[in-house]
Design a protein around this motif. Structure first.
Motif, mmCIF file in Angstrom:
data_model
loop_
_atom_site.group_PDB
_atom_site.id
_atom_site.type_symbol
_atom_site.label_atom_id
_atom_site.label_comp_id
_atom_site.label_asym_id
_atom_site.label_seq_id
_atom_site.Cartn_x
_atom_site.Cartn_y
_atom_site.Cartn_z
ATOM 1 N N SER A 51 -7.840 -7.811 -3.480
ATOM 2 C CA SER A 51 -6.617 -8.079 -2.725
ATOM 3 C C SER A 51 -5.954 -9.362 -3.245
ATOM 4 C CB SER A 51 -6.984 -8.208 -1.245
ATOM 5 O OG SER A 51 -5.904 -8.665 -0.518
ATOM 6 N N ALA A 52 -6.771 -10.391 -3.506
ATOM 7 C CA ALA A 52 -6.246 -11.654 -4.033
ATOM 8 C C ALA A 52 -5.658 -11.433 -5.431
ATOM 9 C CB ALA A 52 -7.359 -12.694 -4.076
ATOM 10 N N TRP A 53 -6.323 -10.581 -6.203
ATOM 11 C CA TRP A 53 -5.840 -10.281 -7.553
ATOM 12 C C TRP A 53 -4.468 -9.591 -7.493
ATOM 13 C CZ3 TRP A 53 -4.369 -5.855 -10.080
ATOM 14 C CH2 TRP A 53 -4.192 -5.964 -11.461
ATOM 15 N N LEU A 54 -4.297 -8.676 -6.552
ATOM 16 C CA LEU A 54 -3.008 -7.966 -6.400
ATOM 17 C C LEU A 54 -1.882 -8.973 -6.116
ATOM 18 C CD1 LEU A 54 -4.130 -4.863 -4.296
ATOM 19 C CD2 LEU A 54 -3.273 -4.794 -6.634
ATOM 20 N N ASP A 55 -2.191 -9.983 -5.292
ATOM 21 C CA ASP A 55 -1.188 -11.022 -4.991
ATOM 22 C C ASP A 55 -0.849 -11.824 -6.246
ATOM 23 O OD1 ASP A 55 -1.026 -10.354 -2.343
ATOM 24 O OD2 ASP A 55 -2.585 -11.759 -1.707
ATOM 25 N N LEU A 56 -1.920 -12.126 -6.978
ATOM 26 C CA LEU A 56 -1.766 -12.929 -8.195
ATOM 27 C C LEU A 56 -0.887 -12.208 -9.225
ATOM 28 C CD1 LEU A 56 -3.220 -15.649 -8.611
ATOM 29 C CD2 LEU A 56 -4.780 -14.471 -10.154
#
Ligand SMILES: [Zn+2]
Length: 241
Positions: A51-56
């Motif tokens: 999920s954090a990667w998708l934001d990044l």
């Protein structure tokens, strides 16, 4: 085809197809689906990182919600309450549903996501390549499955392995019952094996299993021979017809 319980049994390497984490039947679908606490914790950790990667990667918020929801389908039943999917991403969501949650975890993403992500990049005036976004997305998804496999293997080769725990418990039960029965119905040369409980308890699992196997066999043989002796004595000393 990989070294899950199902294939290990088919290949003749194991007698049980039990999952090392929960003890249920294990095939490749079970690896990310396992209900064991350690599997759940690994899944939560990996999906939070994803999920954090998708934001990044500046993924469109509606795309992110839809992809995460589809991914959760790997572990959560479809009847579970879900967040509303935006109408703008619904066609892509449905196309991905046809591929399935497991397909998504294996990196198979619907092509319909790309124009949607491109629209989002255009909206925020970002010049990133949408093909690269899709390619990395696919890699990220595959890596979640890979980490689930790695976590399963770490349990398989640790003392937390359910089969190993069962072996420990069986051998310990047998070990205590041998000491409780005492050395009386064992041959003289075997009796010293029951001298020190602590000494045997410190042995490795395979050594304890060997110890237990030997004692059970000796006790069985000794009892059988004593019974045979008693029977022959009864025959000798019983009054004739
Ligand atoms: Zn399991």
């Amino acid at each position: 085809m990989c070294g899950t319980g199902k294939f290990k049994v088919l290949w003749g390497l194991e007698t049980s197809a039990a999952c090392p984490r929960c003890g249920n039947f294990e095939d490749h679908l079970h690896v990310p689906h396992c209900r064991a606490a350690s599997a759940r914790a690994e899944w939560d950790r990996r999906t939070a990182a994803f999920s954090a990667w998708l934001d990044l990667q500046l993924t469109g918020p509606s795309i992110k919600i839809a992809i995460l929801q589809l991914l959760q389908g790997v572990r959560t039943p479809p009847s579970f309450p879900r967040r509303t999917i935006s109408s703008s991403v619904r066609p892509a969501f449905l196309a991905q549903q046809v591929i399935g949650s497991q397909g998504l975890l294996e990196g198979c993403i619907a092509l319909s996501w790309l124009p949607l992500q491109q629209q989002h990049y255009d909206k925020i005036r970002c010049c990133r390549s949408v093909s690269l976004w899709a390619s990395r997305l696919s890699q990220q998804l595959i890596s979640i499955g890979f980490y689930m496999w790695e976590q399963r293997n770490s349990v398989q080769h640790s003392d937390d392995n359910i089969q190993l725990r069962e072996r420990h418990s069986t051998v310990n039960e047998g070990f205590h019952s041998q000491f409780d029965m005492g050395p009386d119905d064992l041959p003289k040369e075997i009796q010293p094996m029951l001298t020190c409980r602590q000494q045997v308890l410190c042995k490795l699992l395979v050594d304890k299993e060997e110890w237990l196997k030997l004692l059970c066999q000796e006790r069985r043989d000794f009892r059988r021979s004593m019974k045979a002796q008693r029977r022959s004595l009864r025959t000798i000393f019983s009054p004739g017809p």
